[in-house]
Design a protein around this motif. Structure first.
Motif, mmCIF file in Angstrom:
data_model
loop_
_atom_site.group_PDB
_atom_site.id
_atom_site.type_symbol
_atom_site.label_atom_id
_atom_site.label_comp_id
_atom_site.label_asym_id
_atom_site.label_seq_id
_atom_site.Cartn_x
_atom_site.Cartn_y
_atom_site.Cartn_z
ATOM 1 N N VAL A 79 0.847 -1.189 0.000
ATOM 2 C CA VAL A 79 0.000 0.000 0.000
ATOM 3 C C VAL A 79 0.883 1.239 0.000
ATOM 4 C CG1 VAL A 79 -1.685 1.330 1.340
ATOM 5 C CG2 VAL A 79 -1.912 -1.164 1.153
ATOM 6 N N ILE A 80 0.558 2.215 -0.859
ATOM 7 C CA ILE A 80 1.258 3.503 -0.882
ATOM 8 C C ILE A 80 0.205 4.587 -0.701
ATOM 9 C CG2 ILE A 80 3.262 2.764 -2.230
ATOM 10 C CD1 ILE A 80 1.883 3.708 -4.756
ATOM 11 N N SER A 81 0.297 5.326 0.377
ATOM 12 C CA SER A 81 -0.776 6.262 0.713
ATOM 13 C C SER A 81 -0.265 7.432 1.531
ATOM 14 C CB SER A 81 -1.867 5.523 1.501
ATOM 15 O OG SER A 81 -2.880 6.417 1.922
ATOM 16 N N ALA A 82 -0.986 8.547 1.435
ATOM 17 C CA ALA A 82 -0.680 9.715 2.257
ATOM 18 C C ALA A 82 -1.318 9.604 3.641
ATOM 19 C CB ALA A 82 -1.165 10.987 1.562
ATOM 20 N N ARG A 83 -2.173 8.632 3.831
ATOM 21 C CA ARG A 83 -2.856 8.464 5.110
ATOM 22 C C ARG A 83 -1.892 7.877 6.136
ATOM 23 N NH1 ARG A 83 -8.250 5.491 2.630
ATOM 24 N NH2 ARG A 83 -8.733 7.092 1.047
ATOM 25 N N GLN A 84 -1.795 8.538 7.272
ATOM 26 C CA GLN A 84 -0.776 8.176 8.259
ATOM 27 C C GLN A 84 -1.328 7.557 9.542
ATOM 28 O OE1 GLN A 84 2.292 11.191 8.852
ATOM 29 N NE2 GLN A 84 1.461 12.380 7.151
ATOM 30 N N ALA A 85 -2.639 7.479 9.680
ATOM 31 C CA ALA A 85 -3.232 6.999 10.928
ATOM 32 C C ALA A 85 -2.814 5.559 11.224
ATOM 33 C CB ALA A 85 -4.752 7.094 10.853
ATOM 34 N N ASP A 86 -2.332 5.327 12.426
ATOM 35 C CA ASP A 86 -1.890 3.983 12.797
ATOM 36 C C ASP A 86 -3.010 2.961 12.682
ATOM 37 O OD1 ASP A 86 0.661 4.785 13.277
ATOM 38 O OD2 ASP A 86 0.474 4.886 15.463
ATOM 39 N N GLY A 87 -4.227 3.387 13.030
ATOM 40 C CA GLY A 87 -5.352 2.459 12.982
ATOM 41 C C GLY A 87 -5.583 1.896 11.592
ATOM 42 N N GLN A 88 -5.477 2.770 10.591
ATOM 43 C CA GLN A 88 -5.680 2.298 9.216
ATOM 44 C C GLN A 88 -4.540 1.401 8.762
ATOM 45 O OE1 GLN A 88 -6.312 5.212 5.970
ATOM 46 N NE2 GLN A 88 -7.715 3.639 5.237
ATOM 47 N N LEU A 93 -2.798 -3.941 7.153
ATOM 48 C CA LEU A 93 -1.806 -5.007 7.305
ATOM 49 C C LEU A 93 -2.481 -6.284 7.786
ATOM 50 C CD1 LEU A 93 1.089 -2.912 8.860
ATOM 51 C CD2 LEU A 93 1.114 -3.981 6.605
ATOM 52 N N ASP A 94 -3.420 -6.161 8.702
ATOM 53 C CA ASP A 94 -4.168 -7.326 9.163
ATOM 54 C C ASP A 94 -5.057 -7.891 8.056
ATOM 55 O OD1 ASP A 94 -3.083 -7.336 11.690
ATOM 56 O OD2 ASP A 94 -4.732 -6.223 12.619
ATOM 57 N N ALA A 95 -5.485 -7.034 7.121
ATOM 58 C CA ALA A 95 -6.355 -7.476 6.022
ATOM 59 C C ALA A 95 -5.577 -8.144 4.895
ATOM 60 C CB ALA A 95 -7.144 -6.291 5.472
ATOM 61 N N GLY A 96 -4.229 -8.128 5.008
ATOM 62 C CA GLY A 96 -3.465 -8.856 4.003
ATOM 63 C C GLY A 96 -2.428 -8.062 3.249
ATOM 64 N N ALA A 97 -2.308 -6.752 3.503
ATOM 65 C CA ALA A 97 -1.242 -5.976 2.856
ATOM 66 C C ALA A 97 0.113 -6.441 3.381
ATOM 67 C CB ALA A 97 -1.420 -4.487 3.124
ATOM 68 N N ASP A 98 1.089 -6.521 2.491
ATOM 69 C CA ASP A 98 2.430 -6.960 2.901
ATOM 70 C C ASP A 98 3.246 -5.823 3.502
ATOM 71 O OD1 ASP A 98 3.147 -9.889 1.549
ATOM 72 O OD2 ASP A 98 1.494 -8.827 0.601
ATOM 73 N N ASP A 99 2.915 -4.590 3.124
ATOM 74 C CA ASP A 99 3.639 -3.441 3.659
ATOM 75 C C ASP A 99 2.789 -2.197 3.433
ATOM 76 O OD1 ASP A 99 5.637 -1.910 4.820
ATOM 77 O OD2 ASP A 99 7.238 -2.754 3.588
#
Length: 231
Positions: A79-88, A93-99
């Motif tokens: 995932v590459i994103s400007a969103r920085q919230a730890d919760g997201q 990552l729990d949903a299956g993203a590798d990084d």
């Protein structure tokens, strides 16, 4: 060659990442929306080896694509994103993203994390071919330099990108469609006249006899290749 699907709606960033990945020897397909990304994934044969996925897309959220991929495949997803919230970050990552990389990030960091993700899935990586030398022609992709018999050759940015793509597959035929996608973008894959024009310009600068090319070879009806440096 490792196949990368890049889903990113920012045109400039998409082009920057595509060029950086191509320079490292990856074969890159790009999408600017969720629907385009899903379509490319569904119809690609063979499928991509890794996905770089933005979240804020014009027709939906990249999280939807991640969920779709994880129902069907274990392909690495960064995932590459400007969103920085730890919760997201944790949820994805729990949903299956590798990084998860937060924008802005360096190209070096992206490449390193990409290598790690592929390595964890057991994918072997070969060093990118960035230097070519044969019969007086020297192409140094890292230095962005081309010389012929010791003399510098001036190439336009597009000419250099076309030559660089051929260097990375030296000795192998690269199809018209792949060259157009990698050099000009996915939306130009039917514009074969671009290739004829720029290949003619490259041959005029790099061939002793452009009408009888020995370096930049044509495979009729298929594509072009740069003669193997070992030949």
């Amino acid at each position: 060659m490792i196949r990368v699907l890049l889903v990113e709606d920012d045109k400039d960033l998409r082009a920057t990442l595509r060029d950086a990945l191509a320079l490292e020897g990856y074969e890159v397909s790009t999408a600017a929306s969720l629907s385009e990304g899903l379509a490319l994934w569904t119809h690609a044969r063979p499928p991509p080896d890794v996905v770089l996925l933005d979240l804020g897309l014009p027709d939906g959220d990249g999280e939807t694509m991640l969920a779709n991929l994880r129902k069907r495949d274990a392909v690495p997803v960064l995932v590459i994103s400007a969103r920085q919230a730890d919760g997201q970050k944790i949820r994805l990552l729990d949903a299956g993203a590798d990084d998860y990389l937060v924008k802005p990030f360096s190209i070096g960091e992206l490449l390193a994390r990409l290598r790690v993700a592929l390595r964890h899935r057991g994918t072997a990586l070969k060093p990118a071919l960035t230097h070519y030398e044969a019969d007086g022609l020297v192409v140094d992709l890292a230095a962005h330099r081309v010389t012929l018999k010791g003399e510098a050759v001036h190439l336009t940015p597009t000419e250099f990108k076309l030559l660089a793509r051929l260097v990375r597959s030296a000795g192998q035929v690269v199809t018209h469609r792949q060259l157009l996608a990698d050099v000009w973008g996915e939306e130009f894959t039917e514009h074969t006249h671009y290739l004829r024009l720029y290949m003619g310009q490259l041959r005029a600068k790099l061939e002793a006899d452009p009408a009888d090319p020995r370096r930049l070879l044509t495979e009729p009806g298929v594509g072009y290749q740069l003669a193997d440096s070992a030949a």
